[in-house]
Design an enzyme around this catalytic site. Structure first.
Site, PDB file in Angstrom:
ATOM      1  CG  HIS A  50      -2.009  -0.938   1.244  1.00  0.00           C
ATOM      2  ND1 HIS A  50      -3.080  -0.836   2.097  1.00  0.00           N
ATOM      3  CD2 HIS A  50      -2.244  -2.011   0.461  1.00  0.00           C
ATOM      4  CE1 HIS A  50      -3.921  -1.826   1.849  1.00  0.00           C
ATOM      5  NE2 HIS A  50      -3.433  -2.567   0.871  1.00  0.00           N
TER       6      HIS A  50
ATOM      7  CE1 TYR B   9      -5.180   3.780   9.122  1.00  0.00           C
ATOM      8  CE2 TYR B   9      -5.794   3.642  11.441  1.00  0.00           C
ATOM      9  CZ  TYR B   9      -4.997   3.232  10.386  1.00  0.00           C
ATOM     10  OH  TYR B   9      -4.019   2.283  10.589  1.00  0.00           O
TER      11      TYR B   9
ATOM     12  N   PRO C 223      -4.063   0.027  18.967  1.00  0.00           N
ATOM     13  CG  PRO C 223      -5.894  -1.289  18.388  1.00  0.00           C
ATOM     14  CD  PRO C 223      -5.255  -0.602  19.549  1.00  0.00           C
TER      15      PRO C 223
ATOM     16  CE  LYS D 152       4.563   3.061  13.717  1.00  0.00           C
ATOM     17  NZ  LYS D 152       4.359   2.527  12.369  1.00  0.00           N
TER      18      LYS D 152
ATOM     19  CE1 TYR E 278      -1.139   3.742   9.847  1.00  0.00           C
ATOM     20  CE2 TYR E 278      -0.035   2.657   8.021  1.00  0.00           C
ATOM     21  CZ  TYR E 278      -1.093   2.731   8.906  1.00  0.00           C
ATOM     22  OH  TYR E 278      -2.097   1.799   8.851  1.00  0.00           O
TER      23      TYR E 278
HETATM   24  P1  RFL Z   1       2.329 -12.219  21.282  1.00  0.00           P
HETATM   25  O1  RFL Z   1       1.993 -12.270  19.832  1.00  0.00           O
HETATM   26  O2  RFL Z   1       1.266 -11.942  22.251  1.00  0.00           O
HETATM   27  O3  RFL Z   1       3.035 -13.598  21.623  1.00  0.00           O
HETATM   28  C1  RFL Z   1       3.303 -14.011  22.948  1.00  0.00           C
HETATM   29  C2  RFL Z   1       3.242 -15.518  23.005  1.00  0.00           C
HETATM   30  O4  RFL Z   1       3.585 -15.956  24.312  1.00  0.00           O
HETATM   31  C3  RFL Z   1       2.694 -16.986  24.699  1.00  0.00           C
HETATM   32  N1  RFL Z   1       2.676 -17.054  26.167  1.00  0.00           N
HETATM   33  C4  RFL Z   1       3.341 -17.984  26.884  1.00  0.00           C
HETATM   34  N2  RFL Z   1       4.107 -19.016  26.501  1.00  0.00           N
HETATM   35  C5  RFL Z   1       4.649 -19.784  27.475  1.00  0.00           C
HETATM   36  N3  RFL Z   1       4.444 -19.561  28.802  1.00  0.00           N
HETATM   37  C6  RFL Z   1       3.692 -18.532  29.235  1.00  0.00           C
HETATM   38  N4  RFL Z   1       3.523 -18.310  30.537  1.00  0.00           N
HETATM   39  C7  RFL Z   1       3.099 -17.686  28.249  1.00  0.00           C
HETATM   40  N5  RFL Z   1       2.303 -16.605  28.311  1.00  0.00           N
HETATM   41  C8  RFL Z   1       2.051 -16.229  27.037  1.00  0.00           C
HETATM   42  C9  RFL Z   1       1.371 -16.593  24.061  1.00  0.00           C
HETATM   43  O5  RFL Z   1       0.496 -17.700  23.918  1.00  0.00           O
HETATM   44  C10 RFL Z   1       1.844 -16.040  22.734  1.00  0.00           C
HETATM   45  O6  RFL Z   1       1.894 -17.029  21.734  1.00  0.00           O
HETATM   46  O7  RFL Z   1       3.506 -11.148  21.568  1.00  0.00           O
HETATM   47  P2  RFL Z   1       4.685 -10.630  20.625  1.00  0.00           P
HETATM   48  O8  RFL Z   1       5.420 -11.772  19.989  1.00  0.00           O
HETATM   49  O9  RFL Z   1       5.409  -9.636  21.439  1.00  0.00           O
HETATM   50  O10 RFL Z   1       3.966  -9.889  19.405  1.00  0.00           O
HETATM   51  C11 RFL Z   1       3.223  -8.714  19.615  1.00  0.00           C
HETATM   52  C12 RFL Z   1       2.024  -8.640  18.646  1.00  0.00           C
HETATM   53  O11 RFL Z   1       1.289  -9.847  18.732  1.00  0.00           O
HETATM   54  C13 RFL Z   1       1.103  -7.453  18.954  1.00  0.00           C
HETATM   55  O12 RFL Z   1       1.866  -6.318  19.270  1.00  0.00           O
HETATM   56  C14 RFL Z   1       0.190  -7.103  17.751  1.00  0.00           C
HETATM   57  O13 RFL Z   1      -0.711  -8.126  17.484  1.00  0.00           O
HETATM   58  C15 RFL Z   1      -0.553  -5.800  18.017  1.00  0.00           C
HETATM   59  N6  RFL Z   1      -1.457  -5.413  16.929  1.00  0.00           N
HETATM   60  C16 RFL Z   1      -0.980  -4.824  15.767  1.00  0.00           C
HETATM   61  N7  RFL Z   1       0.347  -4.676  15.579  1.00  0.00           N
HETATM   62  C17 RFL Z   1       0.829  -4.172  14.407  1.00  0.00           C
HETATM   63  O14 RFL Z   1       2.057  -4.023  14.267  1.00  0.00           O
HETATM   64  N8  RFL Z   1       0.009  -3.784  13.371  1.00  0.00           N
HETATM   65  C18 RFL Z   1      -1.337  -3.915  13.473  1.00  0.00           C
HETATM   66  O15 RFL Z   1      -2.036  -3.612  12.491  1.00  0.00           O
HETATM   67  C19 RFL Z   1      -1.880  -4.417  14.703  1.00  0.00           C
HETATM   68  N9  RFL Z   1      -3.198  -4.558  14.847  1.00  0.00           N
HETATM   69  C20 RFL Z   1      -2.832  -5.633  17.032  1.00  0.00           C
HETATM   70  C21 RFL Z   1      -3.692  -5.185  15.972  1.00  0.00           C
HETATM   71  C22 RFL Z   1      -3.369  -6.304  18.131  1.00  0.00           C
HETATM   72  C23 RFL Z   1      -4.725  -6.510  18.191  1.00  0.00           C
HETATM   73  N10 RFL Z   1      -5.196  -7.245  19.318  1.00  0.00           N
HETATM   74  C24 RFL Z   1      -6.065  -8.330  19.205  1.00  0.00           C
HETATM   75  C25 RFL Z   1      -4.542  -7.082  20.592  1.00  0.00           C
HETATM   76  C26 RFL Z   1      -5.042  -5.366  16.034  1.00  0.00           C
HETATM   77  C27 RFL Z   1      -5.582  -6.013  17.153  1.00  0.00           C
HETATM   78  C28 RFL Z   1      -7.072  -6.148  17.190  1.00  0.00           C
HETATM   79  C1  PHB Z   2      -5.642  -4.487  10.731  1.00  0.00           C
HETATM   80  O1  PHB Z   2      -5.713  -4.667   9.488  1.00  0.00           O
HETATM   81  O2  PHB Z   2      -5.914  -5.386  11.536  1.00  0.00           O
HETATM   82  C2  PHB Z   2      -5.237  -3.171  11.253  1.00  0.00           C
HETATM   83  C3  PHB Z   2      -4.822  -2.190  10.370  1.00  0.00           C
HETATM   84  C4  PHB Z   2      -4.434  -0.945  10.867  1.00  0.00           C
HETATM   85  C5  PHB Z   2      -4.490  -0.694  12.225  1.00  0.00           C
HETATM   86  C6  PHB Z   2      -4.916  -1.680  13.101  1.00  0.00           C
HETATM   87  C7  PHB Z   2      -5.285  -2.931  12.628  1.00  0.00           C
HETATM   88  O3  PHB Z   2      -4.151   0.539  12.679  1.00  0.00           O
END
Ligand code: RFL
Ligand code: PHB
Length: 389
Positions: A72, A197, A288, A292, A380
């Site tokens: 994008h 957005y 979110p 980031k 971004y």
């Molecule tokens: P994770 O992915 O949470 O992985 C941690 C892992 O540790 C496990 N765990 C354990 N394992 C062993 N023993 C224990 N005691 C444990 N406790 C936990 C868990 O099961 C898991 O598998 O952390 P990590 O690797 O630091 O990664 C971070 C990302 O997952 C997170 O920052 C993103 O998903 C956030 N996020 C977004 N980030 C972006 O860069 N771009 C996005 O567009 C974006 N959109 C989002 C998001 C997060 C969202 N939610 C659901 C929180 C959109 C949403 C809706």
């Molecule tokens: C997504 O596609 O899940 C998404 C995209 C942009 C954001 C957050 C989540 O800022």
């Protein structure tokens, strides 16, 4: 059991760290509480910054990403009845790639397993001992056997609800937001090729996607929202209202997933104690809106892999001593950007006329001033790794 680096958590942070260490000739074992299929299905982030994509290419993880990821070159900000495009390519000469986090996780797991990597899923009761100088990770394996893993260092990559952060005293700096996001994944072809957005009187909405067949959409909702109060019909109706713009139609389709996510900014400082290093969501989370979270997790482990290579291969402690400060620079830039995007785009409950006017003025300035739009685009699409002031 013995290894050089014991990694807790098989999210993007833990898996990529294991991959980067293996490339440097350093052994690791990854311990994950959930099953492989669970972590491969978990729907989360979707936006990869430019430096994230470059890193994944550099370390041989981008074959499918380059085939299936959607490049994008901009986003739209929609407010006050108008649609305004921020042209990343023109402003900063780079863009972002839409590719689901679970796809990154699948690629990482496949690469680790092909390389003989040691990944243990479905472990429980993980304990961390000796973090000052002689780390031992205790855990119960998938067969119910209690195990001890002795290692030179531990990487706490266990996400926001993990146990690693609690193993040492740290300062917590955080902020709660008075709203949450209702997110849906729908089998409906995207009708617009970039993310939108929207700041609407009813609240924020975000239009995103995962593939040419799947749309990802979010709505600002109150923090205590019960997902069952949002039927598919009500969700589509509200999305249509908030995203409305001239010439824009929303394709509806079967809802594959629906969930509510709270919004919080949180940083634990420092990110290291003795031989324990936190990385990713274990140390910090962002709302979110700035996309980031996963990108920050990836930037952390890039710094950590280099620091651990210096330490474990040459006894050089410079990198590990600088680890926390180096990461926190980028973390705080991302915290600010995510807070800023969140504040500019959401409906603030109880906002008075002053707050609302400031918000609209900020939006108008951002889309009309090249300097302001460039700042958004630079943040971004991602500041270069290692260069955050
Ligand atoms: P994770 O992915 O949470 O992985 C941690 C892992 O540790 C496990 N765990 C354990 N394992 C062993 N023993 C224990 N005691 C444990 N406790 C936990 C868990 O099961 C898991 O598998 O952390 P990590 O690797 O630091 O990664 C971070 C990302 O997952 C997170 O920052 C993103 O998903 C956030 N996020 C977004 N980030 C972006 O860069 N771009 C996005 O567009 C974006 N959109 C989002 C998001 C997060 C969202 N939610 C659901 C929180 C959109 C949403 C809706
Ligand atoms: C997504 O596609 O899940 C998404 C995209 C942009 C954001 C957050 C989540 O800022």
């Amino acid at each position: 059991m013995r290894t050089q680096v014991g990694i807790v958590g098989a999210g993007p942070a833990g898996l990529l760290l294991s991959h980067l260490l293996a490339r440097a000739g350093i052994e690791s074992v990854v311990l994950e509480a959930r099953s492989r299929s669970y972590v491969e299905q978990r729907v989360r982030a979707g936006v990869l910054e430019h430096p994230t994509v470059e890193l994944l290419r550099e370390v041989g993880l981008a074959e499918r990403l380059d085939r299936e990821g959607l490049p994008h070159e901009g986003i739209s900000l929609r407010f006050d009845g108008g649609d305004h495009r921020i042209d990343f390519a023109d402003l900063v000469g780079r863009g972002i790639t839409v590719y689901g986090q679970q796809e990154v996780v699948k690629d990482l797991i496949a690469a680790r397993l092909a390389d003989g990597g040691d990944l243990r899923f479905e472990v429980s009761d993980v304990t961390l001992d000796g973090i000052a100088d002689a780390p031992v990770i205790g855990f119960t394996d998938a067969e119910g056997q209690r195990q001890e893993l002795h290692c030179d260092v531990i990487a706490g990559c266990d996400g926001f609800h993990g146990i690693s952060r609690g193993a040492f005293a740290h300062e917590v700096i955080d902020r709660q937001y008075p709203f949450a996001w209702l997110g849906i994944l729908a089998k409906a072809a995207p009708t617009h090729h970039e993310l939108v957005y929207a700041n609407h009187d009813n609240g924020f909405a975000l239009y995103s996607m995962r593939s040419p067949e799947v749309t990802r959409l979010y709505l600002q909702v109150p923090p205590d929202t019960d997902v069952n109060d949002w039927s598919d019909a009500r969700t589509w109706d509200e999305l249509g209202t908030r995203l409305a713009a001239e010439g824009f139609t929303l394709n509806e389709g079967p809802v594959l997933e629906k969930g509510v996510t709270g919004m919080r900014s949180f940083v634990a400082e420092p990110m290291r104690h003795g031989r324990l290093f936190l990385a990713g969501d274990a140390a910090h989370i962002v709302p979110p809106t700035g996309a980031k979270g996963m990108n920050l997790a990836i930037a952390d482990v890039r710094v950590l892999a280099e620091a651990l290579t210096g330490f474990l291969q040459r006894g050089d402690e410079t990198g590990i001593d600088a680890y926390s400060d180096t990461c926190l620079r980028r973390v705080w830039r991302a915290e600010h950007f995510s807070w800023w995007m969140t504040s500019m785009l959401h409906k603030m409950p109880d906002a008075d006329a002053f707050t609302r006017r400031l918000q609209l003025s900020q939006l108008r300035y951002t889309v009309s001033s090249r300097a302001a739009a460039t700042s958004l685009a630079e943040n971004y699409t991602g500041l270069p790794h290692g260069a955050v002031a």
